[in-house]
Scaffold this motif. Sequence first.
Motif, mmCIF file in Angstrom:
data_model
loop_
_atom_site.group_PDB
_atom_site.id
_atom_site.type_symbol
_atom_site.label_atom_id
_atom_site.label_comp_id
_atom_site.label_asym_id
_atom_site.label_seq_id
_atom_site.Cartn_x
_atom_site.Cartn_y
_atom_site.Cartn_z
ATOM 1 N N GLN A 139 1.895 5.207 -3.689
ATOM 2 C CA GLN A 139 1.753 6.638 -3.392
ATOM 3 C C GLN A 139 0.313 7.097 -3.560
ATOM 4 O O GLN A 139 -0.204 7.865 -2.744
ATOM 5 C CB GLN A 139 2.671 7.457 -4.296
ATOM 6 C CG GLN A 139 4.127 7.330 -3.953
ATOM 7 C CD GLN A 139 5.028 8.018 -4.967
ATOM 8 O OE1 GLN A 139 4.602 8.401 -6.052
ATOM 9 N NE2 GLN A 139 6.302 8.148 -4.618
ATOM 10 N N GLN A 140 -0.351 6.623 -4.618
ATOM 11 C CA GLN A 140 -1.735 7.014 -4.844
ATOM 12 C C GLN A 140 -2.640 6.479 -3.739
ATOM 13 O O GLN A 140 -3.534 7.196 -3.268
ATOM 14 C CB GLN A 140 -2.216 6.518 -6.221
ATOM 15 C CG GLN A 140 -1.586 7.232 -7.378
ATOM 16 C CD GLN A 140 -1.907 8.716 -7.374
ATOM 17 O OE1 GLN A 140 -3.049 9.119 -7.188
ATOM 18 N NE2 GLN A 140 -0.885 9.534 -7.561
ATOM 19 N N LEU A 161 -6.147 7.123 0.451
ATOM 20 C CA LEU A 161 -6.703 6.299 1.519
ATOM 21 C C LEU A 161 -5.799 6.288 2.745
ATOM 22 O O LEU A 161 -5.768 5.309 3.486
ATOM 23 C CB LEU A 161 -6.881 4.856 1.026
ATOM 24 C CG LEU A 161 -7.656 4.647 -0.275
ATOM 25 C CD1 LEU A 161 -7.564 3.212 -0.719
ATOM 26 C CD2 LEU A 161 -9.093 5.081 -0.109
ATOM 27 N N GLY A 162 -5.063 7.361 2.960
ATOM 28 C CA GLY A 162 -4.050 7.402 3.999
ATOM 29 C C GLY A 162 -4.527 7.015 5.380
ATOM 30 O O GLY A 162 -3.807 6.376 6.133
ATOM 31 N N ASP A 163 -5.746 7.373 5.727
ATOM 32 C CA ASP A 163 -6.238 7.104 7.073
ATOM 33 C C ASP A 163 -6.994 5.786 7.190
ATOM 34 O O ASP A 163 -7.330 5.366 8.280
ATOM 35 C CB ASP A 163 -7.156 8.241 7.532
ATOM 36 C CG ASP A 163 -6.395 9.540 7.733
ATOM 37 O OD1 ASP A 163 -5.168 9.473 7.977
ATOM 38 O OD2 ASP A 163 -7.011 10.614 7.643
ATOM 39 N N ASN A 164 -7.261 5.152 6.071
ATOM 40 C CA ASN A 164 -8.072 3.940 6.094
ATOM 41 C C ASN A 164 -7.198 2.712 5.808
ATOM 42 O O ASN A 164 -7.170 2.196 4.696
ATOM 43 C CB ASN A 164 -9.203 4.055 5.070
ATOM 44 C CG ASN A 164 -10.274 3.020 5.289
ATOM 45 O OD1 ASN A 164 -10.017 1.981 5.895
ATOM 46 N ND2 ASN A 164 -11.458 3.293 4.799
ATOM 47 N N LEU A 165 -6.505 2.236 6.836
ATOM 48 C CA LEU A 165 -5.599 1.101 6.658
ATOM 49 C C LEU A 165 -6.326 -0.176 6.292
ATOM 50 O O LEU A 165 -5.807 -1.002 5.540
ATOM 51 C CB LEU A 165 -4.773 0.885 7.922
ATOM 52 C CG LEU A 165 -3.687 1.924 8.191
ATOM 53 C CD1 LEU A 165 -2.982 1.629 9.496
ATOM 54 C CD2 LEU A 165 -2.699 1.973 7.049
ATOM 55 N N TRP A 166 -7.531 -0.373 6.789
ATOM 56 C CA TRP A 166 -8.267 -1.603 6.489
ATOM 57 C C TRP A 166 -8.620 -1.677 5.011
ATOM 58 O O TRP A 166 -8.535 -2.739 4.401
ATOM 59 C CB TRP A 166 -9.513 -1.729 7.356
ATOM 60 C CG TRP A 166 -9.151 -2.099 8.759
ATOM 61 C CD1 TRP A 166 -9.194 -1.296 9.850
ATOM 62 C CD2 TRP A 166 -8.620 -3.352 9.196
ATOM 63 N NE1 TRP A 166 -8.727 -1.975 10.948
ATOM 64 C CE2 TRP A 166 -8.373 -3.245 10.573
ATOM 65 C CE3 TRP A 166 -8.331 -4.549 8.565
ATOM 66 C CZ2 TRP A 166 -7.861 -4.285 11.330
ATOM 67 C CZ3 TRP A 166 -7.815 -5.590 9.319
ATOM 68 C CH2 TRP A 166 -7.595 -5.448 10.674
#
Length: 87
Positions: free
Chosen positions: A57-58, A63-68
């Motif tokens: 969750q944290q 970092l929701g938009d940064n999958l890498w």
Amino acid sequence: SIQQLSLFGFGGLAVFHGLAHALEVPANAGVSGQLGFYEGMLVTMLALYAVGTLVSQQLQQRLGDNLWLQRGLVVLGLGAVFVPALV
């Protein structure tokens, strides 16, 4: 869906992992010892799942938009767990 399939797969893995630990219980542990062992395993499993959920969750919030970056942290974490076992 892929999410349901992965949950089913992880559930199956957890069951077989638990069965492997159940084989570790000494035969002469008695009923009380066995129940204590299983209780300890259950509490530990719930704690590990709770910590994993909190970390997930944290990461999603921060970092929701940064999958890498998320994937890199997962690989780093897995390396921290498995590299010492392989050395």
